[in-house]
Design a protein around this motif. Sequence first.
Motif, short mmCIF file in Angstrom:
data_model
loop_
_atom_site.label_atom_id
_atom_site.label_comp_id
_atom_site.label_asym_id
_atom_site.label_seq_id
_atom_site.Cartn_x
_atom_site.Cartn_y
_atom_site.Cartn_z
N TRP A 66 80.42 38.33 51.63
CA TRP A 66 79.01 38.12 51.98
C TRP A 66 78.26 37.25 50.97
O TRP A 66 77.27 36.63 51.32
CB TRP A 66 78.28 39.46 52.14
CG TRP A 66 78.20 40.28 50.88
CD1 TRP A 66 79.09 41.24 50.47
CD2 TRP A 66 77.20 40.24 49.85
NE1 TRP A 66 78.71 41.78 49.26
CE2 TRP A 66 77.55 41.19 48.86
CE3 TRP A 66 76.03 39.48 49.68
CZ2 TRP A 66 76.79 41.39 47.72
CZ3 TRP A 66 75.26 39.69 48.53
CH2 TRP A 66 75.64 40.64 47.58
N ILE A 67 78.72 37.19 49.74
CA ILE A 67 77.98 36.49 48.68
C ILE A 67 77.81 35.01 48.99
O ILE A 67 76.73 34.44 48.80
CB ILE A 67 78.68 36.71 47.32
CG1 ILE A 67 78.54 38.18 46.89
CG2 ILE A 67 78.10 35.78 46.25
CD1 ILE A 67 79.34 38.56 45.67
N VAL B 272 77.73 43.32 57.60
CA VAL B 272 77.00 42.64 58.67
C VAL B 272 75.54 42.48 58.28
O VAL B 272 74.93 41.41 58.47
CB VAL B 272 77.12 43.41 60.00
CG1 VAL B 272 76.22 42.80 61.07
CG2 VAL B 272 78.57 43.44 60.46
N ALA B 273 74.96 43.53 57.71
CA ALA B 273 73.55 43.50 57.31
C ALA B 273 73.30 42.46 56.22
O ALA B 273 72.30 41.73 56.25
CB ALA B 273 73.11 44.88 56.84
N MET B 274 74.21 42.37 55.24
CA MET B 274 74.03 41.41 54.15
C MET B 274 74.11 39.98 54.68
O MET B 274 73.31 39.12 54.31
CB MET B 274 75.07 41.64 53.06
CG MET B 274 74.95 42.99 52.35
SD MET B 274 73.35 43.27 51.55
CE MET B 274 73.46 42.14 50.16
N ARG C 205 70.90 39.04 56.68
CA ARG C 205 69.71 38.82 55.85
C ARG C 205 69.87 37.60 54.94
O ARG C 205 68.88 37.03 54.49
CB ARG C 205 69.38 40.09 55.07
CG ARG C 205 68.79 41.17 55.99
CD ARG C 205 68.52 42.47 55.29
NE ARG C 205 69.77 43.13 54.93
CZ ARG C 205 69.84 44.31 54.33
NH1 ARG C 205 68.72 44.97 54.03
NH2 ARG C 205 70.99 44.86 54.05
N ALA C 206 71.11 37.20 54.68
CA ALA C 206 71.31 35.95 53.94
C ALA C 206 70.71 34.78 54.71
O ALA C 206 70.11 33.87 54.12
CB ALA C 206 72.81 35.73 53.71
N ASN C 207 70.86 34.81 56.01
CA ASN C 207 70.28 33.77 56.86
C ASN C 207 68.77 33.69 56.68
O ASN C 207 68.19 32.61 56.60
CB ASN C 207 70.64 34.08 58.32
CG ASN C 207 69.94 33.16 59.30
OD1 ASN C 207 69.95 31.95 59.14
ND2 ASN C 207 69.33 33.73 60.32
#
Length: 210
Positions: A77-78, A184-186, A189-191
């Motif tokens: 996710w990073i 999925v949440a990370m 929210r990155a978007n």
Amino acid sequence: MPLFLEKLLSVCSGDISSCKEHELPSGFHNYPLINDLMTLLNNRNGFYGFESALHVFPFETVGEELGVIDWNDHRLWIDCYDDLARNALFFAEDVFGGQFCIKQDGIYTFDPETGSFDYLAEDIDEWCKTILEDYEVLTGFPLANAWQKKYGPIPVGYRLVPKVLFVAGGEYEPDNLYLEKSTVAMKARANIALQIRDVPEGSDIQLRVN
């Protein structure tokens, strides 16, 4: 064992993982506080606190429980945050998926909606002290408690995510929260964080949600 680490562990769950032999990947040695983190994980290899509002990752992945090694794999996710989430070692999270991490000069929080870091403590023991003193705010315990009373326990690998983002004025209320898989949440929210990274504070913005 450091004083406040011992106090925090006394009010938290047992070990998520029973493994006590850890071999650090080479990149992890770049962080001055890595020995602090290893002291934490050697005393309690991953745990939950404050009715699952606080989640400290175990060193290694155990079933559905992602470990520190895998959680910090940039491909997970990073990298979705471009350069916003780099140069940090993420080791714990609050009930909303807000991250606690090690950087070169201390312990920081990382806001998944904005991609911003905020300094919190100089080392792990001070982090433990700060959590104990302000756990309701730093872990989201009151909302974790209220949501679980209404809907049941938070499953392993999930966090409570706002339906209307907090950064967009969403309320800190149980009805504004839903269960979502942590990874999925990370990524989602990155978007958002990338869309607002260069927007001046107080400006209007139209968010695009994938």
